[in-house]
Design an enzyme around this catalytic site. Structure first.
Site, PDB file in Angstrom:
ATOM      1  CD  GLU A  96      -2.913  -1.338   2.234  1.00 43.49           C
ATOM      2  OE1 GLU A  96      -2.831  -0.522   3.176  1.00 43.49           O
ATOM      3  OE2 GLU A  96      -3.722  -2.286   2.229  1.00 43.49           O
TER       4      GLU A  96
ATOM      5  CD  GLU B 227      -5.001  -7.465   0.363  1.00 41.28           C
ATOM      6  OE1 GLU B 227      -5.852  -6.866   1.050  1.00 41.28           O
ATOM      7  OE2 GLU B 227      -3.779  -7.250   0.456  1.00 41.28           O
TER       8      GLU B 227
END
Length: 612
Positions: free
Chosen positions: A387, A488
């Protein structure tokens, strides 16, 4: 040449309810026969109705002082103009019935004299959106009067209900002086008394131009037709099984097997679909059973993260990670390495945040050496620093090169795995920090600094997904020529039918896109998921509608064929890429011959010589 058909895919229908696109429980999949009608039969599908238009026709340009229904939001002043050089038709418009290949009109509304980033323009949605229906918001925007705007400014299109609550929308980082298409989506759970589109975002003094804003129900059937064709081209190949070895009596094998019964079974699809697992989840027999039967890969949900393996400085334990990896080894399922670092500060454990610069640098080096050397050769993929679009803890503390350094050092210790970037919201067009353009820029910078970026992770924590919005993001990422994984995936909807439809939307878009090479679900069982209302498997072990839809798609994406060997000793079929077994009943005694073969990607028919 003629090919045997593989098994009929899962076939369900979406029904329309008075033109409102109310999905029935059966879902969005639909059986499309060879004799089916053309996709161009309807010139103007009912779903293409623009909810911004008034009943009985389009909103008159003379209404509201010529503003066509637009009103000022905040202190901005509005006026109507015409651009004689409008933007070109969207590259994805041909796949979106709502757009229906309309060329931009050139007529736009200008919001000027804005004193705040919340100032802009708004317009009532005159036709009330229906509950549990996904709507697409799209239009063109352009910014003026923003000198020195390096990289542009975010423009938000929000859909708000009567109490001002935001129920969805989209965002675009627009470059000054250029028209850009903005896209978004929304859904309501109940009939709203009032709903409006609200455009804002750039700083004070920047003018906003808005052209041809539309709000339409998503036509999932038309998109499905498009994806079925795309999937066939991207994931399947024509195959010729050729039996040509001479038989024992000197006759050609073609004659020996002519007319023999043949059965082709796909035992593995080359496109992996996996799921995350945890120490607690593998204690649940229902979880283990579903995981074993329906998933190909695994990823550890938390057990490999730094805060988990070293919660206290110097107290390092990989015991739980080792247990999970051993579990996957027994099942012969590959494991992705998630993750070496996490760039978001609140996901960094307190003792790491408390270190000074030199101590932090030493801790980073120790983490890389300890983890990567321990599992050298074990993981086919690593997510190196999770991220980075949303966090910069290490970069702010250790300098701009630290992210690339993590990649370089990981590759030096273990050169085998593909090293991934990984981030969220990139596919959803709803986050100014996570646009595909910013993701590509991040990757390019890492590569310029010597980082061997081997893949792009798109997390896929989605809400009311829209197919062409996802596809548009994937197209932009594909320009890097790096493989993309959905890493995800989860969808959240309390309504089971809606959840199943949403899951199917994302799975089909990813599977049909040539740049995507795998999908990982971020959990699948209630009670063992980070996100609520996302389960495929309920807590009691029963399968939800989303779970049935998932299993149906996996069945649809598996090819089987039956038939007879022809006079030339050939058997032809078209199948998904992957591993196959062929069973042939040959000879007078009907002796069964069994052989394995692989179908790889390729544009030309694959000819496989079968040795009897």
């Amino acid at each position: 040449m003629a090919f045997a058909k593989d098994e009929v895919p899962l076939a369900m229908k979406l029904m329309a309810d008075g033109g409102s696109s109310m999905e029935k429980e059966a879902g969005i999949s639909m059986k499309l026969t060879e004799e089916g009608g053309s996709e161009e039969e309807e010139e103007e599908p009912a779903l293409a109705v623009n909810l911004l238009e008034h009943h009985g026709g389009s909103c008159s340009e003379e209404a509201n002082g010529g503003l066509g229904g637009w009103a000022s939001a905040g202190s901005s002043t509005l006026s109507v103009h015409h651009d004689h050089a409008p933007p070109p038709l969207s590259a994805t418009a041909e796949d979106v019935p709502c757009a229906h290949k309309r060329k931009p009109s050139g007529r736009y509304v200008l919001a000027a004299h804005r004193a705040d980033d919340k100032d802009g323009l708004c317009r009532e949605i005159s036709r009330a959106p229906q509950p549990k229906v996904t709507y697409r918001v799209a239009g063109w925007v352009r910014l003026e009067g923003c000198p020195g705007a390096d990289g542009g400014h975010p423009v938000h299109v929000e859909v708000r209900t009567q109490d001002g609550a935001r129920v969805g929308g989209g965002v675009l980082v627009a470059e000054p002086g250029r028209w850009a298409e903005i896209k978004g989506a929304f859904r309501v759970d109940e009939h709203p008394r009032h709903a409006e589109v609200y455009v804002h975002g750039p700083p004070a003094g920047v003018d906003i131009k808005v052209m041809d804003m539309r709000v339409c129900a998503v036509d999932k059937i038309a998109r499905l037709r498009h994806l079925r064709k795309k999937t066939d081209k991207v994931r399947k190949r024509d195959v010729v099984l050729k039996f040509s070895r001479p038989s024992e009596d000197g006759a050609d094998a073609a004659e020996a097997v002519n007319g023999a019964s043949i059965r082709v079974v796909q035992v593995e699809n080359s496109f992996p679909i996996g799921a995350c697992i945890s120490k607690s989840s593998i204690q649940n027999p229902a979880f283990v059973d579903f995981f074993t039967k329906h998933f190909d890969w695994a990823v550890l949900e938390n057990e490999l993260k730094w805060y988990y393996t070293e919660p206290v400085q110097g107290q390092v334990s990989y015991a739980d990670a080792d247990e999970l990896i051993a579990f996957c080894d027994r099942l012969k399922k590959p494991v992705r390495g998630h993750c070496i670092f996490w760039a978001v500060e609140n996901s960094v454990q307190p003792w790491v945040r408390a270190l000074n610069t030199e101590q932090l640098r030493a801790a980073v080096e120790s983490r890389i050496r300890g983890l990567v050397s321990r599992y050298s050769g074990r993981f086919p993929q690593y997510e190196v620093n999770n991220e980075m679009l949303h966090g910069a803890f290490f970069r702010q503390r250790l300098g701009d090169d630290i992210d690339a350094h993590m990649f370089r050092e990981t590759a030096a210790i273990d050169p085998a795995p593909a090293l991934f970037v990984n981030d969220y919201n990139v596919e959803s067009a709803n986050d100014p920090n996570a646009t595909p353009e910013k993701y590509v820029a991040l990757i390019t910078d890492l590569q310029r600094r010597g980082a061997a970026v081997g893949g792009i992770g798109v997390q896929g924590h989605v809400t009311y997904p829209v197919g062409d919005v996802i596809c548009d993001a994937l197209d932009k990422l594909a320009a890097t020529e790096l493989p993309v994984w959905i890493t995800e995936l989860d969808v959240s909807a309390a309504d089971e039918a809606v959840r199943a439809d949403d899951l199917e939307v994302v799975l089909r878009e990813a599977f049909a896109h040539p740049a995507v090479e795998g999908i990982m679900l971020w959990g699948f069982m209630q009670g063992h998921m980070w996100r609520s209302h996302g389960q495929l498997l309920n807590a009691d072990g029963t399968v939800s509608q989303a779970g049935n839809r998932f299993m149906g798609l996996r069945q649809e994406w598996t090819s089987h064929a039956r038939g007879k060997v022809d006079a030339n000793g050939h058997f032809k079929f078209r199948g998904f890429h992957g591993k196959y077994v062929v069973e042939l009943a040959a000879g007078a005694g009907g002796k069964q011959v069994r052989r394995a073969f692989d179908v790889h990607k390729g544009d030309e028919p694959l000819v496989v010589d079968m040795n009897l």
